[in-house]
Scaffold this motif. Structure first.
Motif, PDB file in Angstrom:
ATOM      1  N   GLN A  19      12.212 -29.228 -21.210  1.00 48.25           N
ATOM      2  CA  GLN A  19      12.963 -30.455 -20.942  1.00 48.25           C
ATOM      3  C   GLN A  19      12.169 -31.690 -21.332  1.00 48.25           C
ATOM      4  O   GLN A  19      12.743 -32.673 -21.810  1.00 48.25           O
ATOM      5  CB  GLN A  19      13.363 -30.502 -19.466  1.00 48.25           C
ATOM      6  N   ASN A  20      10.851 -31.647 -21.145  1.00 44.86           N
ATOM      7  CA  ASN A  20      10.013 -32.775 -21.572  1.00 44.86           C
ATOM      8  C   ASN A  20      10.061 -32.977 -23.080  1.00 44.86           C
ATOM      9  O   ASN A  20       9.866 -34.089 -23.584  1.00 44.86           O
ATOM     10  CB  ASN A  20       8.557 -32.561 -21.136  1.00 44.86           C
ATOM     11  N   GLU A  21      10.342 -31.891 -23.805  1.00 48.97           N
ATOM     12  CA  GLU A  21      10.472 -31.972 -25.260  1.00 48.97           C
ATOM     13  C   GLU A  21      11.888 -32.345 -25.685  1.00 48.97           C
ATOM     14  O   GLU A  21      12.187 -32.401 -26.891  1.00 48.97           O
ATOM     15  CB  GLU A  21      10.096 -30.614 -25.878  1.00 48.97           C
ATOM     16  N   GLY A  22      12.760 -32.602 -24.710  1.00 46.38           N
ATOM     17  CA  GLY A  22      14.125 -32.993 -25.016  1.00 46.38           C
ATOM     18  C   GLY A  22      15.058 -31.842 -25.287  1.00 46.38           C
ATOM     19  O   GLY A  22      16.178 -32.037 -25.781  1.00 46.38           O
ATOM     20  N   VAL A  23      14.655 -30.631 -24.956  1.00 48.38           N
ATOM     21  CA  VAL A  23      15.485 -29.450 -25.215  1.00 48.38           C
ATOM     22  C   VAL A  23      16.514 -29.311 -24.090  1.00 48.38           C
ATOM     23  O   VAL A  23      16.156 -29.229 -22.915  1.00 48.38           O
ATOM     24  CB  VAL A  23      14.625 -28.172 -25.313  1.00 48.38           C
ATOM     25  N   VAL A  24      17.783 -29.287 -24.458  1.00 48.61           N
ATOM     26  CA  VAL A  24      18.861 -29.057 -23.503  1.00 48.61           C
ATOM     27  C   VAL A  24      19.523 -27.712 -23.776  1.00 48.61           C
ATOM     28  O   VAL A  24      19.766 -26.925 -22.861  1.00 48.61           O
ATOM     29  CB  VAL A  24      19.901 -30.196 -23.553  1.00 48.61           C
ATOM     30  N   ALA A  25      19.818 -27.450 -25.042  1.00 53.67           N
ATOM     31  CA  ALA A  25      20.364 -26.145 -25.435  1.00 53.67           C
ATOM     32  C   ALA A  25      19.187 -25.200 -25.673  1.00 53.67           C
ATOM     33  O   ALA A  25      18.433 -25.343 -26.628  1.00 53.67           O
ATOM     34  CB  ALA A  25      21.196 -26.294 -26.700  1.00 53.67           C
ATOM     35  N   ILE A  26      19.029 -24.254 -24.764  1.00 58.16           N
ATOM     36  CA  ILE A  26      17.844 -23.387 -24.775  1.00 58.16           C
ATOM     37  C   ILE A  26      18.207 -22.044 -25.406  1.00 58.16           C
ATOM     38  O   ILE A  26      19.114 -21.349 -24.943  1.00 58.16           O
ATOM     39  CB  ILE A  26      17.323 -23.178 -23.339  1.00 58.16           C
ATOM     40  N   ARG A  27      17.497 -21.670 -26.456  1.00 63.49           N
ATOM     41  CA  ARG A  27      17.709 -20.361 -27.074  1.00 63.49           C
ATOM     42  C   ARG A  27      16.872 -19.325 -26.347  1.00 63.49           C
ATOM     43  O   ARG A  27      15.813 -19.626 -25.782  1.00 63.49           O
ATOM     44  CB  ARG A  27      17.330 -20.404 -28.562  1.00 63.49           C
ATOM     45  N   SER A  28      17.335 -18.098 -26.360  1.00 65.97           N
ATOM     46  CA  SER A  28      16.629 -17.043 -25.642  1.00 65.97           C
ATOM     47  C   SER A  28      15.205 -16.873 -26.157  1.00 65.97           C
ATOM     48  O   SER A  28      14.303 -16.494 -25.403  1.00 65.97           O
ATOM     49  CB  SER A  28      17.399 -15.722 -25.764  1.00 65.97           C
ATOM     50  N   GLU A  47      24.040 -19.255 -18.558  1.00 65.64           N
ATOM     51  CA  GLU A  47      24.282 -18.765 -19.906  1.00 65.64           C
ATOM     52  C   GLU A  47      25.589 -19.365 -20.424  1.00 65.64           C
ATOM     53  O   GLU A  47      26.608 -19.327 -19.746  1.00 65.64           O
ATOM     54  CB  GLU A  47      24.373 -17.242 -19.913  1.00 65.64           C
ATOM     55  N   VAL A  48      25.517 -19.925 -21.629  1.00 66.64           N
ATOM     56  CA  VAL A  48      26.699 -20.497 -22.269  1.00 66.64           C
ATOM     57  C   VAL A  48      27.387 -19.442 -23.128  1.00 66.64           C
ATOM     58  O   VAL A  48      28.565 -19.133 -22.954  1.00 66.64           O
ATOM     59  CB  VAL A  48      26.317 -21.728 -23.111  1.00 66.64           C
ATOM     60  N   ILE A  49      26.650 -18.902 -24.081  1.00 62.96           N
ATOM     61  CA  ILE A  49      27.067 -17.756 -24.873  1.00 62.96           C
ATOM     62  C   ILE A  49      25.835 -16.866 -25.011  1.00 62.96           C
ATOM     63  O   ILE A  49      24.730 -17.273 -24.637  1.00 62.96           O
ATOM     64  CB  ILE A  49      27.596 -18.161 -26.269  1.00 62.96           C
ATOM     65  N   LYS A  50      26.010 -15.694 -25.533  1.00 61.45           N
ATOM     66  CA  LYS A  50      24.883 -14.770 -25.631  1.00 61.45           C
ATOM     67  C   LYS A  50      23.734 -15.413 -26.405  1.00 61.45           C
ATOM     68  O   LYS A  50      23.890 -15.855 -27.544  1.00 61.45           O
ATOM     69  CB  LYS A  50      25.317 -13.481 -26.340  1.00 61.45           C
ATOM     70  N   GLY A  51      22.579 -15.495 -25.750  1.00 59.43           N
ATOM     71  CA  GLY A  51      21.386 -16.031 -26.388  1.00 59.43           C
ATOM     72  C   GLY A  51      21.207 -17.526 -26.250  1.00 59.43           C
ATOM     73  O   GLY A  51      20.216 -18.072 -26.740  1.00 59.43           O
ATOM     74  N   TRP A  52      22.118 -18.213 -25.548  1.00 63.63           N
ATOM     75  CA  TRP A  52      22.038 -19.669 -25.397  1.00 63.63           C
ATOM     76  C   TRP A  52      22.251 -20.046 -23.931  1.00 63.63           C
ATOM     77  O   TRP A  52      23.168 -19.533 -23.268  1.00 63.63           O
ATOM     78  CB  TRP A  52      23.089 -20.357 -26.253  1.00 63.63           C
ATOM     79  N   TYR A  53      21.450 -21.004 -23.450  1.00 64.56           N
ATOM     80  CA  TYR A  53      21.466 -21.413 -22.048  1.00 64.56           C
ATOM     81  C   TYR A  53      21.355 -22.930 -21.947  1.00 64.56           C
ATOM     82  O   TYR A  53      20.898 -23.599 -22.886  1.00 64.56           O
ATOM     83  CB  TYR A  53      20.302 -20.765 -21.285  1.00 64.56           C
ATOM     84  N   VAL A  54      21.763 -23.476 -20.808  1.00 65.11           N
ATOM     85  CA  VAL A  54      21.542 -24.890 -20.506  1.00 65.11           C
ATOM     86  C   VAL A  54      21.004 -24.992 -19.084  1.00 65.11           C
ATOM     87  O   VAL A  54      21.272 -24.115 -18.250  1.00 65.11           O
ATOM     88  CB  VAL A  54      22.831 -25.737 -20.651  1.00 65.11           C
ATOM     89  N   PRO A  55      20.249 -26.049 -18.772  1.00 68.31           N
ATOM     90  CA  PRO A  55      19.742 -26.228 -17.406  1.00 68.31           C
ATOM     91  C   PRO A  55      20.889 -26.442 -16.418  1.00 68.31           C
ATOM     92  O   PRO A  55      21.963 -26.932 -16.772  1.00 68.31           O
ATOM     93  CB  PRO A  55      18.870 -27.482 -17.508  1.00 68.31           C
ATOM     94  N   ALA A  56      20.649 -26.067 -15.180  1.00 74.23           N
ATOM     95  CA  ALA A  56      21.646 -26.235 -14.119  1.00 74.23           C
ATOM     96  C   ALA A  56      20.930 -26.559 -12.821  1.00 74.23           C
ATOM     97  O   ALA A  56      19.685 -26.535 -12.751  1.00 74.23           O
ATOM     98  CB  ALA A  56      22.496 -24.978 -13.971  1.00 74.23           C
ATOM     99  N   ARG A  57      21.718 -26.871 -11.803  1.00 75.97           N
ATOM    100  CA  ARG A  57      21.176 -27.117 -10.461  1.00 75.97           C
ATOM    101  C   ARG A  57      21.426 -25.898  -9.596  1.00 75.97           C
ATOM    102  O   ARG A  57      22.564 -25.411  -9.537  1.00 75.97           O
ATOM    103  CB  ARG A  57      21.833 -28.342  -9.835  1.00 75.97           C
ATOM    104  N   PRO A  58      20.419 -25.407  -8.911  1.00 81.12           N
ATOM    105  CA  PRO A  58      20.619 -24.198  -8.089  1.00 81.12           C
ATOM    106  C   PRO A  58      21.551 -24.416  -6.910  1.00 81.12           C
ATOM    107  O   PRO A  58      22.072 -23.451  -6.352  1.00 81.12           O
ATOM    108  CB  PRO A  58      19.203 -23.847  -7.626  1.00 81.12           C
ATOM    109  N   ASP A  59      21.789 -25.681  -6.537  1.00 83.24           N
ATOM    110  CA  ASP A  59      22.680 -25.924  -5.399  1.00 83.24           C
ATOM    111  C   ASP A  59      24.135 -26.046  -5.818  1.00 83.24           C
ATOM    112  O   ASP A  59      25.011 -26.275  -4.986  1.00 83.24           O
ATOM    113  CB  ASP A  59      22.251 -27.181  -4.632  1.00 83.24           C
ATOM    114  N   GLU A  60      24.426 -25.910  -7.124  1.00 78.91           N
ATOM    115  CA  GLU A  60      25.814 -25.943  -7.560  1.00 78.91           C
ATOM    116  C   GLU A  60      26.499 -24.627  -7.200  1.00 78.91           C
ATOM    117  O   GLU A  60      25.901 -23.557  -7.269  1.00 78.91           O
ATOM    118  CB  GLU A  60      25.906 -26.182  -9.070  1.00 78.91           C
TER     119      GLU A  60
END
Length: 510
Positions: A19-28, A47-60
């Motif tokens: 996240q400090n590097e500005g990465v929002v769409a995270i590849r596996s 997980e958004v699609i297979k092999g791709w993720y985005v940050p989330a809040r654990p309290d959601e």
């Protein structure tokens, strides 16, 4: 031996580095399997699609859409660049939406690329990408906005089909008003021999008052040997004068939105009482409803407050030094802030009931409402003093909403325009409905926008002689759905009806 907490902390460090590097769409490939599974299990990524993720809040909660909507544009630009390199861009209609400041999350993102598969890619919460196999426009006809590849404004206006002017008149009028000189489109029109498009654009420019641009297009095309037949592509009557060469696209969009929506409010919102309320009697009634109002308004925002806490805050029996006795310190600060803000709003009501222009009063006083709302949280260290400075200085996202509020740079243009409308609007019902809706649409603060919107609504209700009105927490679903319809679809009718039902004391269907 590392504890589960130590292991999770190690995984969070890796996520923080990304996240400090500005990465929002995270590849596996950017996370080891161990870190990825740990973060997924703990709710820190989804997980958004297979092999791709985005940050989330654990309290959601399960199925929550906020993290996805907040990440949508960055994810799409990262995914499309990974898949197609530089050989992609959005279609002209969606390019115009973004160029005119509308970053609402679409149900389907239409992407042009010579490598397209002509099929949709399903994404979370009923969104998708559809990549169409088609040649791209020349590089000179494209530009980048926050990592998203778009048609340039002039190229998009030439490429959009006639149907776009009927389907999206607000966006197209806003886009036309951004053109400063005919030369921005003429070169492309002449080079492509686009006589039919030239006639359409000349008529469209003329319809918004850009006579010089329309004349220059028609004259230049005729001089080049083309026959021009001007046909206005807009089929609706413009609701507001567009200001070419003047305000920003944000203000033009706001002006047209206000004028278009006011006609609907006049139809669907109840007419105001004929008699002006007596000031002292009205303020006594407002005092009587305080406990109910505070409970419901704070509960809508997710605070857990009891009527007992609200009563202690009102009576002065609440002691900030003994906050540990309360279930949640943050909730207690919110309750105290609401009490202080409520008192300040009542002062504004007194000025309005004395006959002062309600738009001028709230423009002058709304900053004080906001400061009182959060002053206790600053005093006790929950917030920083800088948080009371005023309008937000960064992006903000609305929970579970596809609406993306305007950039923070635009907020400082939009808020004076908003208050101009409140000052100049002659109808009390329009001030009530649009006073609330437009404020939360702009979302000028990092927090407290809903409470400020309801204060604004009630100040305008007082100006029209309507009673102070509480939005019950039990109706939160219908309330938020009506705001979403207005923000995303431009349909103010459900919101006008919803507030109108409450003002009249009838039961809404939601």
């Amino acid at each position: 031996m590392a504890t589960p907490s130590d292991k999770l902390a190690a995984s969070l460090e890796i996520l923080k580095q990304l996240q400090n590097e500005g990465v929002v769409a995270i590849r596996s490939s950017q996370l080891s399997r161990t870190h990825r599974e740990r973060l997924l299990h703990s709710g820190f990524i989804i997980e958004v699609i297979k092999g791709w993720y985005v940050p989330a809040r654990p309290d959601e909660t399960q199925g929550e859409s906020t993290a996805w909507y907040a990440s949508f544009w960055v994810f799409c630009s990262s995914y499309l660049t990974e898949r197609f390199g530089k050989e992609w861009c959005l279609g002209p209609e969606q390019s115009i939406n973004l160029l005119t400041g509308d970053w609402t999350v679409p149900r389907q993102l239409i992407v042009r690329t010579p490598k397209g598969g002509n099929k949709p890619l399903s994404l979370p919460h009923q969104t998708s990408i559809f990549d169409i196999r088609v040649e791209l426009p020349p590089a000179s006809d494209m530009e980048m906005r926050d990592g998203v590849r778009l048609y340039s404004l002039a190229a998009a206006l030439i490429a959009v089909p006639p149907s776009a002017f009927q389907a999206h008149p607000l966006a197209l009028r806003t886009a036309l008003a951004m053109v400063r000189d005919a030369s921005e489109v003429l070169g492309r029109l002449l080079e492509g021999g686009h006589s039919t498009i030239a006639g359409r654009l000349a008529a469209a420019f003329r319809s918004i008052g850009s006579e010089q641009i329309a004349n220059d297009i028609a004259g230049a095309m005729s001089a080049a040997g083309y026959t021009i037949n001007e046909t206005n592509p807009f089929t609706d009557a413009p609701q507001a004068r567009v200001s070419p060469l003047g305000p920003s696209p944000y203000i033009n969009r706001l002006d047209m939105t206000w004028q278009g929506m006011r006609e609907q409010v006049l139809i669907y919102f109840p007419r105001p009482p004929q008699a002006r309320p007596e000031k002292n009697a009205y303020l006594r009634q407002v005092d009587e409803v305080y406990v109910t109002d505070a409970y419901h308004s704070l509960s809508i925002e997710g605070y857990r407050v009891s009527t007992d806490l609200i009563e202690r805050v009102r009576s002065g029996a609440w002691n900030p030094d003994s906050h540990a006795a309360d279930r949640n310190h943050r909730d207690a600060m919110a309750a105290r802030g609401y009490w202080q803000a409520f008192q300040r709003v009542k002062q504004s009501l007194a000025s309005i009931l004395d006959g002062k222009n309600p738009g001028s009063v709230v423009q002058q006083d709304h900053g004080a409402w906001y400061r009182e709302l959060f002053a206790p949280s600053v005093t006790t260290g929950i917030l920083r003093p800088a948080d009371l400075a005023g309008y937000r200085s960064g992006a903000v996202y609305i929970r579970r909403s596809k609406h993306v509020p305007p950039r923070h740079e635009a907020v400082r243009e939009l808020m004076p325009a908003f208050f101009r409308h409140l000052r100049d609007e002659p109808d009390p019902a329009v001030r009530v409905v649009l006073g609330h809706f437009i404020l939360v649409y702009i979302h000028p603060y990092f927090d407290g926008n809903g409470r400020m919107g309801r204060f604004m609504m009630n100040a305008m209700l007082a100006a029209g002689g309507y009673p102070w009105t509480v939005i019950p927490v039990e109706k939160r679903g219908g309330y938020m759905a009506a705001l979403e319809a207005a923000s995303v679809e431009g349909d103010i009718v459900p919101f006008a009806q919803f507030i109108g039902w409450l003002v009249e004391g009838t039961t809404s269907p939601s």
